[in-house]
Design a protein around this motif. Structure first.
Motif, PDB file in Angstrom:
ATOM      1  N   ARG A   1       0.832  -1.205   0.000  1.00 45.20           N
ATOM      2  CA  ARG A   1       0.000   0.000   0.000  1.00 45.20           C
ATOM      3  C   ARG A   1       0.870   1.260   0.000  1.00 45.20           C
TER       4      ARG A   1
ATOM      5  N   GLU B   1       0.740   4.185  -2.869  1.00 46.83           N
ATOM      6  CA  GLU B   1       0.494   5.590  -2.594  1.00 46.83           C
ATOM      7  C   GLU B   1       1.640   6.471  -3.098  1.00 46.83           C
TER       8      GLU B   1
ATOM      9  N   GLU C   1     -11.337   6.411  -7.824  1.00 43.67           N
ATOM     10  CA  GLU C   1     -10.483   5.609  -6.955  1.00 43.67           C
ATOM     11  C   GLU C   1     -11.331   4.576  -6.230  1.00 43.67           C
TER      12      GLU C   1
ATOM     13  N   ASP D   1     -10.933   1.566  -3.168  1.00 43.65           N
ATOM     14  CA  ASP D   1     -10.148   0.900  -2.131  1.00 43.65           C
ATOM     15  C   ASP D   1     -11.135   0.235  -1.189  1.00 43.65           C
ATOM     16  N   ARG D   2     -11.525  -0.982  -1.548  1.00 42.10           N
ATOM     17  CA  ARG D   2     -12.531  -1.646  -0.715  1.00 42.10           C
ATOM     18  C   ARG D   2     -12.525  -3.152  -0.951  1.00 42.10           C
TER      19      ARG D   2
ATOM     20  N   ARG E   1     -10.482  -8.009  -3.100  1.00 39.38           N
ATOM     21  CA  ARG E   1     -10.148  -6.666  -2.638  1.00 39.38           C
ATOM     22  C   ARG E   1      -9.604  -5.878  -3.825  1.00 39.38           C
TER      23      ARG E   1
ATOM     24  N   LEU F   1      -7.705  -2.199  -5.035  1.00 34.76           N
ATOM     25  CA  LEU F   1      -6.984  -0.965  -4.729  1.00 34.76           C
ATOM     26  C   LEU F   1      -6.519  -0.404  -6.075  1.00 34.76           C
TER      27      LEU F   1
ATOM     28  N   GLN G   1      -2.843   0.051 -10.294  1.00 33.53           N
ATOM     29  CA  GLN G   1      -3.561  -0.990  -9.553  1.00 33.53           C
ATOM     30  C   GLN G   1      -2.589  -1.849  -8.759  1.00 33.53           C
TER      31      GLN G   1
END
Length: 224
Positions: free
Chosen positions: A122, A126, A142, A144-145, A166, A168, A189
Motif C-alpha cells: 500500500r 500511494e 479511486e 479501495d474496498r 479486494r 486498490l 492498480q
C-alpha cells in the motif's frame, strides 16, 4: 621581375584554394546549427509520453530506443526489461503496437515484497499514485474496498488481493479530465501473487488504442 610576378600569381592561386574550404566549413557549420534545433525538437516530441514513448511509434523504433530485443513478442504485444526512459521503481515493461497505428498502450510493473497486512504494498502504491497525481492531476475514480470477501481482518489484506476480493486502484479518464501527450486513460492498480509478494501495475492507453486493438484483433481472426 618575371620571378616576382610568377611568385605573386602562385600565392594568389594558393590563397584562392585555401578560401574555399573555409567557406565550405562556414556553410557546413551553419547547416549543422540549423539542423540541431529541429533534431532536438523531434527527439523531445518522441520522448514526451510515459517512459520516453510517443503514440504511434513503431515497434522497431521502440526496440531501437530501448537498445535490447523484447523477451516476449505476441501479436503486437512486446515485453521488455527496460524502456526508452526507464523508472527505477519498475522492473518490467509492456507495449502494444499495431502495424498501421503503431504504439497504443504502455505498461509497467513493480514487484513489492510485503507483509500479509499489505503495509509495504500500500505504501508503494500511494508513493507512485502521488507522483502520477503531480503530473496528471486528481484521478477520475479511486476504489479501495473489499468486494464481498470473507477476508476482512487487517492481516487479510494480501489474501484479499490474491483472491480478487479486494480492490486498490486509481483511474484517470481523458473524457473527464484532459490528459497530456495523446493519452486516453491511465490506471494504477495493486495486485498480489501470495500473502508476501505483490505488484503495482501502471497502464497507459493512448487515444489510438481502440483502432490499434481492432487492427490486432482482425489480424488474429484472419487465422480462423
Amino acid at each position: 621581375m618575371k620571378k616576382i610576378v610568377t611568385l605573386a600569381a602562385a600565392l594568389a592561386i594558393a590563397g584562392c584554394g585555401s578560401e574555399q574550404p573555409a567557406a565550405t566549413q562556414v556553410a557546413d557549420s551553419a547547416a549543422t546549427a540549423a539542423a540541431q534545433p529541429a533534431t532536438q525538437a523531434q527527439e523531445q516530441r518522441s520522448l514526451s509520453g510515459p517512459f520516453g514513448t510517443e503514440m504511434g511509434m513503431t515497434a522497431a523504433d521502440l526496440t531501437a530506443r530501448i537498445g535490447q530485443p523484447p523477451y516476449l513478442v505476441e501479436n503486437g504485444y512486446l515485453a521488455f526489461n527496460s524502456a526508452p526512459i526507464p523508472h527505477p521503481t519498475f522492473s518490467t515493461y509492456s507495449f502494444v503496437a499495431s502495424g498501421k497505428y503503431g504504439l497504443c498502450k504502455v505498461g509497467a510493473t513493480a514487484t513489492v515484497e510485503s507483509s500479509r497486512y499489505g503495509v509495504e504494498l500500500r505504501s508503494r502504491f500511494e508513493e507512485i499514485k502521488t507522483a502520477l497525481v503531480a503530473k496528471y492531476g486528481t484521478p477520475s475514480n479511486e476504489v479501495d474496498r473489499v468486494l464481498g470477501s470473507t477476508w476482512l481482518e487487517p492481516e487479510d489484506f494480501m489474501m484479499g488481493l490474491v483472491q480478487k476480493e479486494r480492490v486498490l486502484v486509481a483511474y484517470w479518464d481523458s473524457e473527464k479530465s484532459p490528459l497530456p501527450n495523446d493519452l486516453g486513460s491511465l490506471l494504477i492498480q495493486a495486485d498480489a501473487k501470495s500473502m508476501t509478494s505483490g505488484q503495482i501495475d501502471v497502464t497507459y492507453e493512448y487515444t489510438n488504442f481502440g483502432q490499434c486493438r481492432d487492427e490486432l484483433k482482425s489480424k488474429a481472426d484472419s487465422a480462423l
